[in-house]
Design an enzyme around this catalytic site. Structure first.
Site, PDB file in Angstrom:
ATOM      1  N   ASP A  80      -7.911  36.616  17.809  1.00 10.22           N
ATOM      2  CA  ASP A  80      -6.469  36.855  17.102  1.00 10.22           C
ATOM      3  C   ASP A  80      -6.456  36.048  15.934  1.00 10.22           C
ATOM      4  O   ASP A  80      -7.386  35.074  15.627  1.00 10.22           O
ATOM      5  CB  ASP A  80      -5.326  36.645  18.172  1.00 10.22           C
TER       6      ASP A  80
HETATM    7  C1  GLC Z   1      -1.212  38.747  15.072  1.00  8.30           C
HETATM    8  C2  GLC Z   1      -1.197  39.579  16.494  1.00  8.30           C
HETATM    9  C3  GLC Z   1      -2.119  40.762  16.466  1.00  8.30           C
HETATM   10  C4  GLC Z   1      -2.651  41.115  15.124  1.00  8.30           C
HETATM   11  C5  GLC Z   1      -3.107  40.093  14.193  1.00  8.30           C
HETATM   12  C6  GLC Z   1      -3.306  40.812  12.927  1.00  8.30           C
HETATM   13  O1  GLC Z   1      -0.939  37.568  15.239  1.00  8.30           O
HETATM   14  O2  GLC Z   1      -1.088  38.761  17.532  1.00  8.30           O
HETATM   15  O3  GLC Z   1      -1.753  41.433  17.571  1.00  8.30           O
HETATM   16  O4  GLC Z   1      -3.415  42.246  15.411  1.00  8.30           O
HETATM   17  O5  GLC Z   1      -2.265  39.058  14.327  1.00  8.30           O
HETATM   18  O6  GLC Z   1      -1.962  40.920  12.311  1.00  8.30           O
END
Ligand code: GLC
Length: 694
Positions: free
Chosen positions: A274
């Site tokens: 993430d």
């Molecule tokens: C965020 C979220 C994830 C998302 C990523 C990109 O923190 O937790 O679900 O796809 O960052 O935006």
């Protein structure tokens, strides 16, 4: 320039061209050759994202030219060897990119489909796959290689801020719905990223929270959905979560990412983190986390340094690089797909509306629905006029428009009490122009407008019925509260009570519509109105979809994939869930920065899953006793009979007077769901034999 220099120049250009031609260029069948040709620094760059460069204005570190503004991130290229950079974009309810671009008169709106909780409540994997096909087509046509969804973490507790984009309290439902979404999206030749792997069930201190959990419970409840989707749909990628499990960051947990995910389940794709700041990069690579998103240049340097000083085995790095290359050669970018930037938004809007009506759940109906005549409706509640499509954060979608119940009723031929409408429009007017600030994060729920009882009474004579919409908003980086969130506010309760008292006194009916992202308290007030329709976060066509059901154009067939408890404290996990932490993005940033101050703080620094398997119906059962609405609950405008023809064969008959769809659910002797299937639309008297697969 004299001839000698010209000769030297020509020779060196010729040599450069020969060298360039001599270098291998990536193909689907020469990854081994490319691996050998890559330098260590090039390898390190391939496993680190290209930064937030795709976000206009916060171009922190962009190692690649921005191709799709508003996308969540990119991978890095190695031009020398014909390795292009890929575009990664959110999210679970549709493609999330900037709707406009600097010096560009075109627009780049995307369809806001219904949120995950609504999609799961359809119990219709064909419908979910159809939404996935449309969503994946928009990713393809806007130049996105991997869509960062589905999100399928288990709804361990009603207050989790991201439950709106998750599917269920049950892993079988979560896994099956996610697999259908993945099949639909990937049928376009774009990738998905099933997330967040694993046990990311709260937003409070999500980047460092340590989940303390029994391994068998982890496997049976929190990993099972991912196991199902890997075996049934093979997502191109999986996104590891921010949190720890039993003291280890999932992003660097070799047992989770290599032994279980690949060794036991046979996952063939890539794991990306993430969107994490630099942590233990070498450990992440070593554990089998192949791509560090969003990516910081320091991570590239760390990898090079640690391979050189022996702290990171280059063979482990090569495994990750290979998976990045395997992802690249599948991508539309690698195949030079000429995307149009013109997906068929009109057709996709229709898919969004169809799905929205299919996943709404009729909770109460004492006969008032469907409305039999197109009289005049008194419409109360801010969300009747400014409906919420979905949640906030990466799950938001920059949609071309949002329908609401007001215009949906008018479009369907109902009259609306314009006196009431004008009061709401006036109240909302100054708020609406604040919406521009929410392009990338989504809209808040406006505070409910107070309406005096005498003003309600004064409008009764002019109206045939009343509709009251209650709304909630929630999203990434923050969890919900109990007061004025899980529980209705005093103002909302007064609105429902006053409207019902005045309309019932005149022998007229009232319908409550719930435009919410997660479970709320319903038991204390649900028998006051004549009907309650759970509309969830229905996407951009939500207003029309609600009216499709109120008018009887569509017979509701949604069923709950989560339990609605009588009280928040009845939920076993409520003993171990944060409720005293200010939610929101900036509180998350603050906790990320002063994590040390919170060392040892219960439900913050660590969360004990002491309830074990006692999640939802595994604790409450499905009979409906001791809850407001049980798992699987949902009313229809018709009735059905089920006749078991065998252990896995059921004959369903529509025994009522209007066409409808029915969901067959099979539970095992432990009371756990083992299979489900939804019928097609059955006319009155029509039967269908359903085969359950398990
Ligand atoms: C965020 C979220 C994830 C998302 C990523 C990109 O923190 O937790 O679900 O796809 O960052 O935006």
């Amino acid at each position: 320039m004299d001839n000698r220099i010209k000769t030297i120049l020509a020779a060196s250009l010729l040599f450069a061209a020969m060298v360039a031609n001599a270098q291998p260029k990536l193909r689907e069948d020469n990854i081994d050759e490319i691996l050998k040709a890559l330098t260590l620094k090039e390898k390190a760059s391939l496993v680190v994202g290209a930064g937030l460069g795709s976000e206009p204005g916060i171009d922190l570190i962009n190692a690649e030219p921005v191709r799709v503004p508003g996308a969540a991130g990119m991978t890095r290229s190695v031009e020398r060897l014909g390795i292009p950079a890929l575009v990664l974009s959110d999210g679970p309810a549709g493609v999330r990119i900037s709707p406009t671009r600097k010096k560009d008169k075109n627009t780049y709106y995307c369809t806001a489909f219904p949120t995950g909780s609504l999609m799961a409540c359809t119990w219709n994997t064909e419908m979910v796959e159809k939404v996935g096909q449309a969503m994946g087509n928009e990713a393809l046509e806007y130049g996105v290689d991997v869509l960062l969804c589905p999100a399928l973490n288990i709804m361990r507790n009603p207050l989790c801020g991201r439950n709106f984009e998750y599917y269920s309290e049950d892993p079988l439902v979560a896994g099956k719905i996610a697999a259908a979404m993945i099949r639909g999206i990937q049928s376009n030749g774009v990738g998905t990223s099933a997330k967040h792997f694993a046990a990311n069930n709260q937003e409070t201190n999500r980047t460092n929270n340590n989940v303390i959990i029994d391994e068998q419970v982890l496997r049976d409840i929190y990993l099972k959905g991912f196991e199902i989707l890997v075996k049934e749909a093979q997502p191109w990628t999986i996104m590891s979560s921010y949190n720890k499990i039993n003291g280890k960051y999932t992003q660097a947990d070799e047992w989770l990412l290599t032994d279980v995910l690949r060794g036991e389940w046979g996952f063939e794709g890539l794991v990306m983190t993430d969107w994490t700041m630099t942590r233990n990069t070498a450990e992440q690579v070593s554990a089998g986390n192949d791509l560090m998103e969003w990516g910081m240049n320091g991570q590239v340097r760390e990898i090079v340094r640690k391979v050189k000083n022996g702290k990171l085995d280059e063979a482990k790095l090569d495994i990750c690089v290979r998976r990045v290359l395997e992802l690249v050669v599948k991508s539309p970018t690698f195949h030079g797909y000429q995307y149009s930037n013109k997906p068929d938004l009109k057709a996709h809007a229709q898919v969004s509306r169809e799905a929205a009506t299919e996943g709404m759940v009729l909770l109460e109906n004492n006969g008032v629905l469907p409305f039999t005549n197109k009289g005049q409706i008194a419409l109360y509640g801010v969300a009747s006029y400014d409906m919420i499509a979905g949640g906030t954060g990466s799950g938001n979608v920059n949609k071309p428009y949002m329908t609401n119940i007001h215009f949906g009723l008018e479009d369907a031929g109902f009259e609306i009490d314009e006196t009431i409408a004008e009061e709401y429009e006036e109240y909302l007017s100054h708020k609406k122009n604040r919406k521009k600030g929410y392009v990338m994060t989504g809209e808040p729920a406006w505070k409910e407008m107070a309406v005096k009882a005498e003003d309600i009474r004064a409008r009764v004579a002019d109206n045939d019925a009343a509709v009251v919409t209650i709304c909630r908003q929630a999203g990434e980086a923050g969890d919900r509260s109990i007061e004025d969130d899980f529980n209705l506010s005093a103002l909302e309760l007064a609105l429902i009570t006053d409207v019902c008292r005045e309309y019932h006194a005149a022998g007229k009916k009232v319908v409550v519509v719930l435009n919410i992202g997660g479970v709320i308290e319903t038991a204390s007030w649900k028998n006051i109105p004549d009907a309650v329709l759970l509309a969830w976060g229905p996407g951009q066509e939500g207003g029309n979809a609600v009216v499709d059901i109120l008018s009887g154009k569509v017979n509701p067939s949604g069923h709950l994939t989560m339990t609605f408890p009588l009280n928040y404290t009845d939920v076993p996990s409520s003993a171990n869930f944060p409720t005293d932490v200010k939610s929101g993005f900036f509180s998350m940033v603050k906790t990320m920065s002063n994590g040390n101050k919170n060392k040892g703080r219960k439900d913050f620094d660590y969360t004990e899953y002491a309830e074990g398997r006692n999640i939802g119906y595994r604790y409450f059962g499905i009979s409906g006793e001791n809850v407001s609405y049980p798992f699987g609950y949902g009313k229809s405008y018709t009735t059905f009979s089920e006749n078991a023809l065998g252990e896995k064969t059921v004959k369903v008959t529509n025994t009522g007077s209007v066409a409808g769809k029915h969901v067959v659910m099979k539970f095992d002797e432990k009371g756990e769901l083992v299979a489900f299937a939804k019928t097609r639309l059955l006319s009155p008297g029509e039967s269908q034999v359903v085969e359950l697969k398990y």
